[in-house]
Design a protein around this motif. Structure first.
Motif, PDB file in Angstrom:
ATOM      1  N   ARG A 141       5.298  10.298   0.984  1.00  0.00           N
ATOM      2  CA  ARG A 141       6.361  11.126   0.412  1.00  0.00           C
ATOM      3  C   ARG A 141       5.852  12.514   0.036  1.00  0.00           C
ATOM      4  N   ILE A 142       4.651  12.599  -0.469  1.00  0.00           N
ATOM      5  CA  ILE A 142       4.088  13.889  -0.855  1.00  0.00           C
ATOM      6  C   ILE A 142       3.981  14.812   0.355  1.00  0.00           C
ATOM      7  N   MET A 143       3.798  14.237   1.549  1.00  0.00           N
ATOM      8  CA  MET A 143       3.718  15.018   2.779  1.00  0.00           C
ATOM      9  C   MET A 143       5.084  15.167   3.451  1.00  0.00           C
ATOM     10  N   GLU A 144       6.148  14.932   2.684  1.00  0.00           N
ATOM     11  CA  GLU A 144       7.526  15.055   3.182  1.00  0.00           C
ATOM     12  C   GLU A 144       7.872  14.010   4.232  1.00  0.00           C
ATOM     13  N   ALA A 145       7.085  12.962   4.301  1.00  0.00           N
ATOM     14  CA  ALA A 145       7.415  11.814   5.134  1.00  0.00           C
ATOM     15  C   ALA A 145       7.939  10.712   4.216  1.00  0.00           C
ATOM     16  N   HIS A 146       8.125   9.504   4.756  1.00  0.00           N
ATOM     17  CA  HIS A 146       8.731   8.440   3.975  1.00  0.00           C
ATOM     18  C   HIS A 146       8.058   7.104   4.299  1.00  0.00           C
ATOM     19  N   GLY A 147       7.867   6.289   3.286  1.00  0.00           N
ATOM     20  CA  GLY A 147       7.415   4.924   3.498  1.00  0.00           C
ATOM     21  C   GLY A 147       8.615   4.013   3.685  1.00  0.00           C
ATOM     22  N   LEU A 148       8.622   3.258   4.760  1.00  0.00           N
ATOM     23  CA  LEU A 148       9.687   2.292   5.022  1.00  0.00           C
ATOM     24  C   LEU A 148       9.157   0.907   4.693  1.00  0.00           C
ATOM     25  N   LEU A 149       9.650   0.328   3.593  1.00  0.00           N
ATOM     26  CA  LEU A 149       9.174  -0.975   3.137  1.00  0.00           C
ATOM     27  C   LEU A 149       9.903  -2.089   3.858  1.00  0.00           C
ATOM     28  N   VAL A 150       9.138  -3.014   4.411  1.00  0.00           N
ATOM     29  CA  VAL A 150       9.695  -4.160   5.120  1.00  0.00           C
ATOM     30  C   VAL A 150       9.459  -5.404   4.265  1.00  0.00           C
ATOM     31  N   PRO A 151      10.520  -6.089   3.811  1.00  0.00           N
ATOM     32  CA  PRO A 151      10.316  -7.307   3.023  1.00  0.00           C
ATOM     33  C   PRO A 151       9.524  -8.347   3.809  1.00  0.00           C
ATOM     34  N   CYS A 152       8.444  -8.841   3.208  1.00  0.00           N
ATOM     35  CA  CYS A 152       7.572  -9.809   3.876  1.00  0.00           C
ATOM     36  C   CYS A 152       7.469 -11.056   3.004  1.00  0.00           C
ATOM     37  N   SER A 153       7.722 -12.199   3.599  1.00  0.00           N
ATOM     38  CA  SER A 153       7.786 -13.450   2.854  1.00  0.00           C
ATOM     39  C   SER A 153       6.412 -14.104   2.753  1.00  0.00           C
ATOM     40  N   ALA A 154       6.327 -15.110   1.885  1.00  0.00           N
ATOM     41  CA  ALA A 154       5.098 -15.877   1.760  1.00  0.00           C
ATOM     42  C   ALA A 154       4.764 -16.591   3.058  1.00  0.00           C
ATOM     43  N   GLU A 155       5.795 -16.995   3.807  1.00  0.00           N
ATOM     44  CA  GLU A 155       5.571 -17.712   5.071  1.00  0.00           C
ATOM     45  C   GLU A 155       4.795 -16.854   6.072  1.00  0.00           C
ATOM     46  N   GLN A 156       4.891 -15.533   5.956  1.00  0.00           N
ATOM     47  CA  GLN A 156       4.131 -14.643   6.827  1.00  0.00           C
ATOM     48  C   GLN A 156       2.975 -13.988   6.067  1.00  0.00           C
ATOM     49  N   LYS A 157       2.568 -14.637   4.977  1.00  0.00           N
ATOM     50  CA  LYS A 157       1.436 -14.190   4.156  1.00  0.00           C
ATOM     51  C   LYS A 157       1.701 -12.831   3.520  1.00  0.00           C
ATOM     52  N   TYR A 158       2.958 -12.473   3.329  1.00  0.00           N
ATOM     53  CA  TYR A 158       3.325 -11.174   2.768  1.00  0.00           C
ATOM     54  C   TYR A 158       2.795 -10.016   3.614  1.00  0.00           C
ATOM     55  N   GLN A 159       2.622 -10.244   4.906  1.00  0.00           N
ATOM     56  CA  GLN A 159       2.046  -9.246   5.799  1.00  0.00           C
ATOM     57  C   GLN A 159       3.050  -8.868   6.883  1.00  0.00           C
TER      58      GLN A 159
END
Length: 392
Positions: A141-159
């Protein structure tokens, strides 16, 4: 006469307004305030082990300073230390990584600052797992870009998975950033999972960045690096965690060699050079006496991990995944709360045990999760568990 200056009329820009505070630091500050009042606080909140930097590394830094080696180094770090890291990749992982590809920085945060400045344009997206280390998206964000958060479940090791990359990649997505071992979950991506991620990112003509800051703090198998399966991936690493140098502020990145001139220019402008005493300390990190100390500490952390994996479920916490690395346990506290921030504040005030709320790491099920850092000695962990047992 003007009634106020421009600086007092404006509270900040849009970028700074979009950067959320790191709640664990507020918890730490309150914990320290309680300590000054005489309370006995058990710190399980901050990601900093209780071990000091190994003495051989301290001695190396002192010797360098006494020899007058206190000036600037080259912007990308001491050539001798870049070579030492190249040797480390050869000796530990059997890889040929040119020292020219290794960029030394003021902490791994400095490495991520360089990467986001060099590789992300305004409006670009950086794909990230939720939950994950919060500061990563803030760098974007500081570089005027954006982080896109993808919900990750325990079944996929939160990865993030290769399927996530294919599903969530958008025209403006530039790179995907994963962590292995991860904060806050301690999960580790296997070489096959990393290879699949790298292939999925290549399909999108993107870049895979891998945070390996906790590399070496592995408990269920040997440490590995994404470079073993994807030489075109970018690595972020640090001397803070495994090497015990948090306050020395020294990290590194491994990047494609043709990126290095741009990173050199940016480093010259942003921070001139990494800290000189820290680099001389790090030169001693790979010596046998230092490595023996670090391995003994890893084994001690493994004992603490085993204790909490047994004790926390007995208190009513659910542990969806066992951490294979780092020094954290990400626990489901839904039996007690759906408001992890206020609950952790209550735990601190009423028991003197400081833990981190899940809301620090994203939005996905964050209100019902908390992070325990096993960064204090076993007797203190046992005391913390007893206090929680009595309180719950």
């Amino acid at each position: 006469m003007q009634s106020s200056s421009l600086s007092t009329q404006r509270s900040g820009n849009e970028r700074s307004a979009d950067v959320s505070p790191f709640q664990v630091m507020a918890i730490l500050a309150r914990a320290q305030a309680l300590q000054t009042e005489g309370r006995d606080i058990i710190h399980l909140e901050v990601g900093e082990p209780d071990f000091p930097t190994p003495q051989p590394m301290i001695d190396a830094a002192i010797a360098a300073m006494q020899a007058g080696k206190t000036g600037y180094t080259p912007a990308l770090g001491l050539p001798a230390l870049r070579q030492k890291l190249s040797d480390y990749y050869r000796d530990r992982f059997g890889l040929s990584v040119s020292p020219q590809r290794i960029v030394l920085t003021p902490g791994a945060s400095g490495a991520l600052l360089l990467l986001t400045a060099a590789r992300l344009n305004p409006g670009d997206q950086l794909l990230l797992a939720d939950p994950g280390y919060p500061c990563n998206r803030h760098f974007a964000r500081i570089m005027e870009a954006h982080g896109l958060l993808v919900p990750c479940s325990a079944e996929q090791k939160y990865q993030l998975t290769a399927a996530d990359v294919r599903q969530h990649w958008q025209p403006g997505t530039r790179a995907a950033l994963v962590a292995s071992p991860a904060n806050p979950t301690g999960t580790v991506l296997t070489p096959q999972e990393l290879a699949e991620l790298a292939a999925a990112v290549r399909e999108q003509d993107g870049e895979l960045w891998v945070d390996e800051i906790y590399q070496g703090l592995n408990y269920s198998g040997p440490a590995h690096t994404v470079l073993s399966v994807a030489d075109d991936a970018v690595v972020l690493n640090s001397f803070s965690k495994f090497f015990g140098m948090t306050g020395w502020r020294l990290g590194w990145a491994v990047v494609p060699e043709h990126w290095v001139p741009v990173l050199d220019t940016l480093a010259q402008n942003l921070f001139l050079a990494p800290p000189t005493p820290a680099q001389y300390a790090a030169l001693a990190a790979f010596e046998p006496d230092s490595m023996a100390i670090l391995e003994a500490r890893r084994q001690e952390l493994a004992q603490r991990r085993e204790y909490l994996l047994q004790a926390l479920p007995e208190l009513g916490f659910r542990l969806p995944v066992a951490p294979d690395g780092a020094f954290y346990i990400y626990a489901d506290a839904s039996a007690f709360t759906q408001d992890s921030l206020n609950w952790c504040a209550r735990v601190l005030e009423e028991t003197g045990v400081a833990i981190t709320p899940g809301v620090d790491f994203g939005a996905h099920e964050a209100g019902s999760h908390v992070r325990f850092a096993f960064t204090t000695r076993l007797e203190r962990l046992q005391e913390a568990v007893q206090r929680l047992r009595d309180w719950l």
